[in-house]
Enzyme design. Structure first.
Site, PDB file in Angstrom:
ATOM      1  CE  LYS A 201      -3.487   2.815   0.840  1.00 20.04           C
ATOM      2  NZ  LYS A 201      -4.436   3.199  -0.207  1.00 20.04           N
ATOM      3  NE  ARG A 241      11.594   2.800 -25.636  1.00 19.10           N
ATOM      4  CZ  ARG A 241      11.451   2.852 -26.966  1.00 19.10           C
ATOM      5  NH1 ARG A 241      10.489   2.166 -27.561  1.00 19.10           N
ATOM      6  NH2 ARG A 241      12.264   3.591 -27.705  1.00 19.10           N
ATOM      7  N   GLY A 252      -2.488  16.062  -2.614  1.00 24.70           N
ATOM      8  CA  GLY A 252      -3.290  15.992  -1.398  1.00 24.70           C
ATOM      9  C   GLY A 252      -3.938  14.651  -1.201  1.00 24.70           C
ATOM     10  CB  CYS A 255      -3.844   7.760  -0.388  1.00 26.28           C
ATOM     11  SG  CYS A 255      -5.244   6.836   0.265  1.00 26.28           S
ATOM     12  CE  LYS A 317      -9.148  12.269  -7.756  1.00 25.77           C
ATOM     13  NZ  LYS A 317      -8.912  10.853  -8.059  1.00 25.77           N
ATOM     14  NE  ARG A 324      -9.891  12.182   3.710  1.00 31.23           N
ATOM     15  CZ  ARG A 324      -9.990  10.859   3.627  1.00 31.23           C
ATOM     16  NH1 ARG A 324      -9.745  10.111   4.680  1.00 31.23           N
ATOM     17  NH2 ARG A 324     -10.318  10.288   2.498  1.00 31.23           N
TER      18      ARG A 324
END
Length: 401
Positions: A201, A241, A252, A255, A317, A324
């Site tokens: 995670k 590539r 933000g 996570c 987002k 948060r």
């Protein structure tokens, strides 16, 4: 079977609702009485497409109920926040508090799963706590870790269809946890151990953070070089590539902006790239705030009056209500420190805010002298470019510098 969720926030509630939708009885627990009351009325306290219908269905069918207190159950999931303490030091006190809350209720054959983002070793620490307080459960309780990996705005789909990484403190725990997730996950379930699942995670979000840091650093360089960073990235990405992400006003959310510090805190000497990426993304927000203040000063010197400045977006987002760790919110606070007048704050995904007085999109765009795009909400993308306004686009709404 009764499944218990400790924590009914952005991950806990959608997961609880999805499990209830599969016909399983779910008992949700949250310390916030308002949250509990809202859910028991069949309503929701967060914005997530489709969630209201699933929660209402679960409550009306009797499969989903919420309380401020835990109960005896068969599966217990800890889905609580893991914030910071001190200087970017992970705080697992909420995880421990949730564990202690259910500890007297655990029984032989139960499954205990942590989903909260956690430093490596947290699951083993909670297992040691449980077995220290309830030694009779050792060898008779299944303990595992399974991180969520969903995208706000598409949570209900991804909870079901994304692959999951599941790691127990032993092989039996891993298998038992996989049995539970098979009830509602159609994606592949990957078995590992608890420490690897925890690091997985942190690794996923640190990888994203490093890639965004490259784009943000590039935007700083292009600003000095007089180059349109959006055009540059689009051209560079024509290479078969190369895939550079888009820059923004920072990074933000609970996570990507948080998880890398969990690695840095435990492995400071080894995680220099990860730590530097965090610093770059934090600096981008500071840089944006300074650019805004400079633009306001230039306007005042040129026109002999203070400008009316519209700050477009507060969420971390696009197209969500989650603030948060939001760089946009930080920037707004930074530029409004000395004065609150002459600012219009716009966030179409929330109705009100305890600190900021909110203004509608059209009203702000029409009346402001300086327009600052901090988040690329869909409502902003319908606006037309205005040559008679100063437009600072840090979110790529118009993709002009």
């Amino acid at each position: 079977m009764l499944v218990q969720f400790i924590g009914l926030g952005y991950i806990g509630l959608p997961t609880a609702a999805v499990v209830a939708h599969k016909g399983v009885h779910v008992h949700g627990v949250d310390v916030n009485t308002r949250v509990v009351e809202t859910i028991n009325k069949g309503e929701i306290h967060i914005v997530e497409p489709g969630l209201a219908d699933v929660v209402r269905e679960g409550v009306q069918s009797g499969k989903l109920q919420a309380s401020t207190e835990p109960t005896v159950a068969d599966v217990h999931l800890v889905v609580v926040p893991t914030p910071f303490k001190g200087v970017y030091e992970p705080d697992i006190s909420f995880v421990e508090a949730a564990t202690r809350k259910v500890l007297p209720l655990l029984k032989e054959g139960d499954t205990y799963i942590i989903e909260s983002t956690s430093p490596v070793g947290t699951t083993e620490k909670m297992a040691a706590l449980i077995f220290r307080e309830r030694p009779e459960l050792k060898g008779h309780l299944y303990v595992a870790y399974c991180p969520e990996r969903v995208l706000p705005g598409n949570v209900l789909y991804e909870l079901v269809h994304n692959d999951r990484v599941i790691g127990g403190i032993d092989e039996a725990s891993t298998k038992k946890a996989i049995e539970f997730y098979r009830l509602f996950v159609e994606g592949e379930l990957h078995a590992t151990n608890a420490r690897t699942a925890e690091m997985c995670k942190l690794t996923e979000n640190s990888s994203r953070d490093v890639q965004i840091a490259f784009a943000n650093e590039l935007s700083l360089i292009c600003d000095k070089a007089g180059i349109n960073v959006w055009e540059l990235i689009a051209l560079a990405n024509r290479h078969p590539r190369v895939h550079i992400l888009q820059p923004g006003s920072g990074v933000g959310g609970h996570c990507i902006a948080v998880d890398p510090w969990f690695i840095v805190a435990d492995y400071p000497k080894e995680s220099r790239l990860i730590g530097t990426a965090r610093e770059i993304n934090n600096y981008k927000s500071f840089w944006c705030a300074e650019k805004i203040k400079n633009a306001m000063l230039e306007f005042e010197l040129k026109h002999g009056r203070k400008p009316l400045t519209a700050l477009m977006g507060l969420a971390f987002k696009p197209d969500i209500d989650d603030l948060r760790e939001s760089p946009a919110k930080y920037i707004a606070q930074k530029v409004m420190q000395s004065e609150q007048d002459n600012f219009l704050v716009v966030e179409p995904n929330i109705k009100e805010h305890s600190v900021f007085k909110l203004t509608g999109v059209e009203e702000a765009y029409e009346n402001a002298d300086i327009i600052v795009f901090l988040v690329a909400h869909k409502e902003f993308k319908t606006l037309d470019w205005c040559d008679d306004k100063v437009i600072l686009d840090y979110a790529g709404v118009f993709k002009r510098n």
